[in-house]
Design an enzyme around this catalytic site. Structure first.
Site, short mmCIF file in Angstrom:
data_model
loop_
_atom_site.label_atom_id
_atom_site.label_comp_id
_atom_site.label_asym_id
_atom_site.label_seq_id
_atom_site.Cartn_x
_atom_site.Cartn_y
_atom_site.Cartn_z
N LEU A 109 59.18 -89.92 -33.36
CA LEU A 109 58.03 -89.26 -33.09
C LEU A 109 58.22 -87.66 -32.86
O LEU A 109 58.96 -87.23 -32.20
CB LEU A 109 57.19 -90.08 -31.91
CG LEU A 109 55.83 -89.36 -31.52
CD1 LEU A 109 54.96 -89.82 -32.50
CD2 LEU A 109 55.48 -90.03 -30.05
N ASP A 110 57.27 -86.70 -33.44
CA ASP A 110 57.45 -85.46 -33.21
C ASP A 110 58.90 -84.83 -33.67
O ASP A 110 59.18 -83.87 -33.43
CB ASP A 110 56.98 -84.95 -31.86
CG ASP A 110 55.47 -85.51 -31.56
OD1 ASP A 110 55.04 -85.65 -32.35
OD2 ASP A 110 55.59 -85.57 -30.40
#
Lengths: 283, 283, 283, 283
Positions: free
Chosen positions: B226-227
């Protein structure tokens, strides 16, 4: 090292890149960087290639001779030089030192591929700065009467050192039309406004009077037509209603230095090609 | 028109440009745009060429077949497509509509080379906006229990329309690892912070808490991490002590829209090439 | 001239501005500049007023005494000083000179309201630069063993000159927790990243590794918690895939200098007030 | 809520702030925001105060009556209005919808303190966009012959709705001198260049011809003197040699929308005060 930089322009037609890259491949060069631009308006093609010859000791003249046949076939205007060969540069200033100070520091720290053969000024204020960097300082005062003589001195300096670039780092005298013409494409000026706004004198005061919310600076090649030469780079700084003309002058120093340094740096890396009254900047 | 776009990457070695451009020249193509990058760190070479075949009716398959021998010689990973062929795109949103509104307007005015085959949302707030542009709207709610089913629906949509790009225009659900993997390099997300600062939820509130003076937005390809996916584009907006977290949210809308639109536009012009966990952007 | 600058903070409640401005009016002062901020989150009020006393020879102590009753009524934390009184400043550097060079030039040209009482470095590289500006240079080397002694020397310097600001212009040593605490709010550091991204060592290399498209710099007050102090100013510079870590280092120099100069300038004009772990900047 | 916004200007002299804030304090108002500017050039003082009356139901007329004595003493030009009172606005457009689309979305999401009482256009292209937001659309074609009648229709609309702001969101007709005069300070235009560069028609084409490296947009109040009205806001976008005039047009859309939205937003929050041919923007 053995890197060469080739810049060229010619009428656009199929086969230019193929011919150039085939030629380099045959000579066992490896392309490091390559940029091109095809101007549909003028029908001209522009290219900059930096390539590694793989040789410790490159004979540039030999590479020029060999490339000449490719160039001739396409009617190219071209230049070929060693990437490490510094541009021989003269910097001209008057009294304001911020642009010079910024340029010299960058130059000292290796960011500008230039030999500064001299600093010329119509004043002596910045002589100490020149000396602290060990650069010869030439005081050439200019009055209406001495202008011709002053330019003659400048021409001598240019000739003596085979100067390739004159960087006007807030030089407040207008060069004569003849000099502009003779040094065409070799003189970069920083104008302290966002051209074509506020040409001429005291642009920050003009900007203040107009009440703009953003000020700017413009680096451009000098032509006989004042403030009309091909623009190389521009940048801006926000201002507001609390700032008077003097505040704009102070705020503008930073952007002037930044814009000018970029233009000089690009010129010294052969990244700028003139396209009529515009510039191609392969930055 | 008859323009094709070729993108490729391969181990760097002399002769690549020469081989490609020679091939194009022999087929009477004229190079319109060409960009390349040689990554000394990884030893890989990347190239994007847009060329004009001069043909009214281009047989892309034929061009692919012919190029295959060049590609094989250099071990190229490559793609060749018509410049005018729109990318088939799905846009996913939740409740915030600013990024979608901006994207749709740009798309409608011809700036984005895409066919939007559907807008998917876990809410219905933005259905009217989708309808006003005549785009099919799919309401696919997501709860912990229905997540697997929801993703199955999305996969169906992707398969049915042969979707090439999923644009997450402030879609507030995390995609499953499997989906991220299967759609690798085809999902662009806009994260409302200047990554790697402020990963995760409520980045503007995190930014406020830290007292930053500049906020930002980041468009990146989605990965299972994530990210952490490869960053495509970032931009910023100045803020000051008078702004609270909600003010940052409002100020950020503009930069989110701008950054996302650029990333999607570039993807749809084949201007982005993945280089391990980084992006080459030939903008 | 007779300008004074008043900065204050206190619990917010009606009547603060009225009381302050009434007091100034009664003493025949004319307000030149006034900024205020009411923080709804913390319930505190912040104000900066620059006013003209109309007096050639201002007795600041007298003005302080008189203001004390107003301040007491509202529980103010406050300062009152002559606008022309320069901040006594020490600059600390290691080997990189770009931030120092930029700061010194601005200081010399009158943009920074400070007396530089000394330049301290753990190296001698920048001694010539200090000397060329006529500023005392103190070489205080730091090793694990000598750190305590080095900090003692620094404390002596601070005490001897009643130093009000220590400007860390790329000083590469971490100050001890004790020193950070004792000099709280009086030490400004320039961190060469866009905090909170890339804390710690070699931020440009971290930035390169993450593949960001924008780099930045952060000026902040130093606290015992490394890179976590209150942020004063931040700015950014765009980068692209062609740039390696060293290129980022070079590109970052400019933004570091710019951000640092602004923070130091604002501090020396009493424009910054600490609000817990955040800054109010009345720029 | 019970917030009022006071804006004023008057000849500068000691005691203005004291008088205003003392008055507010006596009426138990709490100052939320306050900004002032003293123009040494013109000798005028400008102020904007937002204060909380603490009342659920504010009688603005009463507050105006009470303030009148303070205002009279200092010769103030002033306005006092409820912060929540929306500005009655007409938006005028021609064919380009990007600025309108951006403005309407921001307005819908609550960022613009306005009631849009109608959208006026000399074309019908943007009628669907107006309708999708539920805003009355008025098609008022303009030819040389019908211009007077068209302006009469506009005046009727302005009178009927007591319109306080006319926002020209790329309206391509020049308003008559009379109308400009009668609506002075109430008409905001977005000019698609960085004024004073490139006044008049086709500024992007002018910009291209001059070879600039940065384009811009300018929001300004309309005066009878075309493109010479007081500038409210400006911003810019970088361009390069690869972009032709049409590319500049596309690149400029974003900055036009941004600049215009800011100007309209500020006007509708009473943040702009005219200072002769300049603007004070208390943003």
């Amino acid at each position: 090292e053995g890197d060469l930089v080739l810049t060229l322009s010619c009428p656009d037609r199929p086969g230019i890149v193929a011919a150039v890259t085939q030629h380099l491949f045959e000579r066992r060069a490896n392309i490091e960087e390559s940029q091109q631009f095809s101007d549909h308006r003028t029908g001209r093609y522009f290219m900059r290639v930096r390539f590694d010859t793989g040789l410790a000791d490159v004979d540039v003249e030999d590479w020029r001779r060999e490339f000449d046949s490719v160039a001739g076939e396409f009617g190219m205007v071209w230049e070929l030089r060693k990437a490490v060969t510094a541009y021989r540069m003269v910097v001209m200033v008057s009294r304001f030192g911020h642009v010079l100070n910024d340029l010299l520091f960058r130059w000292k720290s290796g960011q500008i591929n230039a030999d500064i053969v001299g600093i010329v000024s119509n004043h002596t204020d910045l002589e100490p700065m020149a000396r602290s960097y060990g650069i010869p300082f030439h005081h050439i005062p200019v009055t209406r009467e001495t202008k011709a003589g002053a330019e003659a001195q400048l021409r001598e300096l240019v000739a003596a050192h085979d100067v390739e670039l004159i960087a006007l780092a807030r030089y407040m005298q207008v060069l004569s039309d003849d000099l502009c013409r003779d040094l065409g494409g070799r003189v970069i000026n920083i104008h302290h406004s966002f051209l074509p706004s506020f040409k001429g004198a005291k642009p920050y005061h003009q900007a203040f009077a107009r009440g703009v919310k953003v000020i700017g600076a413009t680096a451009h090649y000098v032509t006989a037509d004042l403030d009309e030469g091909p623009i190389i780079e521009q940048d801006i700084h926000r201002v507001d209603h609390r700032m008077n003309a003097e505040d704009l002058v102070a705020a503008g120093e930073e952007v002037e230095s930044r814009v000018f340094a970029r233009a000089v740096k690009w010129h010294c890396e052969s990244r700028i090609i003139l396209n009529e009254d515009r510039t191609i900047v392969f930055s």
